[in-house]
Design an enzyme around this catalytic site. Structure first.
Site, PDB file in Angstrom:
ATOM      1  N   ILE A  64       6.180  -0.373  -5.921  1.00  0.00           N
ATOM      2  CA  ILE A  64       4.867  -0.519  -5.285  1.00  0.00           C
ATOM      3  C   ILE A  64       5.056  -0.020  -3.854  1.00  0.00           C
ATOM      4  O   ILE A  64       6.037  -0.366  -3.188  1.00  0.00           O
ATOM      5  CB  ILE A  64       4.329  -1.975  -5.331  1.00  0.00           C
ATOM      6  CG1 ILE A  64       2.957  -2.072  -4.638  1.00  0.00           C
ATOM      7  CG2 ILE A  64       5.309  -2.985  -4.743  1.00  0.00           C
ATOM      8  CD1 ILE A  64       2.229  -3.408  -4.871  1.00  0.00           C
ATOM      9  N   SER A  65       4.142   0.824  -3.396  1.00  0.00           N
ATOM     10  CA  SER A  65       4.254   1.380  -2.040  1.00  0.00           C
ATOM     11  C   SER A  65       4.158   0.273  -1.002  1.00  0.00           C
ATOM     12  O   SER A  65       3.598  -0.795  -1.254  1.00  0.00           O
ATOM     13  CB  SER A  65       3.135   2.396  -1.785  1.00  0.00           C
ATOM     14  OG  SER A  65       3.224   3.452  -2.709  1.00  0.00           O
ATOM     15  N   ALA A  66       4.681   0.550   0.187  1.00  0.00           N
ATOM     16  CA  ALA A  66       4.616  -0.410   1.292  1.00  0.00           C
ATOM     17  C   ALA A  66       3.162  -0.598   1.737  1.00  0.00           C
ATOM     18  O   ALA A  66       2.356   0.332   1.642  1.00  0.00           O
ATOM     19  CB  ALA A  66       5.444   0.101   2.466  1.00  0.00           C
TER      20      ALA A  66
END
Ligand code: SAH
Length: 230
Positions: A64-66
């Site tokens: 999951i992206s930051a």
């Protein structure tokens, strides 16, 4: 579900959004609103710190992206995520951004996620069902599909907004074709060194491309290559 001790999850989600505002990552009120509405903790695997500003593993060699990358992409696409508009999220992973897009375009709009790992599609639907975007999923304006996102999702094209959550060696032509004149795509492009590119389709059908920032995403590739560890 409560994932953390020491304060309610939604409060911590709000604190994360406030911190992104303080750091100057978010300046848009609409992005604040949507990130407050969609609790990030519902989208990370159990036991994963939800509100730390870093990408997190979600299995299948994906992440999951930051939060700051989600915020940056939402801001770049804000004008193309108005009520009634169509949005495509390629490599939708946990479904977090798809849920944000659906919330912004509303029940009269359309938000489509395409993800090539069927287990992640199933998990993302469960995540969305627990979130504030659940009614949009039920009502049919939000959907997530298993498929190769390099082909886009022609059924609901053309799109006002396209987000690609994995880095492409070059921009896939079907995604350019499925962008509406006046539409905008945000896509990381490159192999090891990647640029987050902003692709605007002009009203005459030509495209203008600029580099927003240097980024590091997992590759947009085949399912086999991903499962083998690239
Ligand atoms: N925006 C997502 C990002 C997940 S990481 C999130 O924040 O949750 C990138 C995702 O792209 C992974 O889930 C990976 O499985 C997916 N992906 C990679 N190549 C793909 C392809 N060709 N078609 C569809 N999904 C792809």
């Amino acid at each position: 579900m409560e994932h953390h001790s020491g304060g309610s999850g939604t409060n911590k989600n709000k604190q994360m959004v406030e911190q992104l505002q303080r750091y100057g990552v978010i300046s848009s009120k609409k992005v604040v609103e949507v990130m407050e509405t969609i609790d990030r903790a519902l989208f990370v695997p159990d036991g994963t710190p939800a509100y730390v500003d870093s990408p997190m593993a979600i299995g299948y060699n994906a992440t999951i992206s930051a939060p700051h990358m989600h915020a940056t992409c939402l801001q770049l696409l804000e004008e193309n995520l108005q009520p009634g508009m169509h949005a495509l999220d390629v490599g939708s992973g946990t479904g977090y951004l798809t849920a944000c897009f659906a919330t912004m375009v509303g029940p009269q709009g359309r938000a489509i996620g395409v993800e090539h790992i069927p287990e992640l599609v199933a998990a993302s639907i469960k995540n969305i069902e627990k979130s504030a975007a659940a009614s949009l999923l039920k009502g049919g304006s939000l959907s997530v599909h298993a498929g190769d996102g390099r082909e886009g999702w022609p059924e609901h094209a053309p799109y006002d907004a396209i987000h690609v959550g994995a880095a492409a060696p070059e921009i896939p032509q079907p995604l350019i074709d499925q962008l509406k004149p006046g539409g905008r795509m945000v896509i990381p492009v490159g192999k090891i060194f990647q640029d987050l590119q902003v692709v605007d389709k002009n009203l005459d059908g030509s495209v203008s491309i600029r580099n927003e920032t240097a980024v590091r995403y997992v590759p947009l590739t085949s399912r086999d290559a991903q499962l083998k560890g690239y």
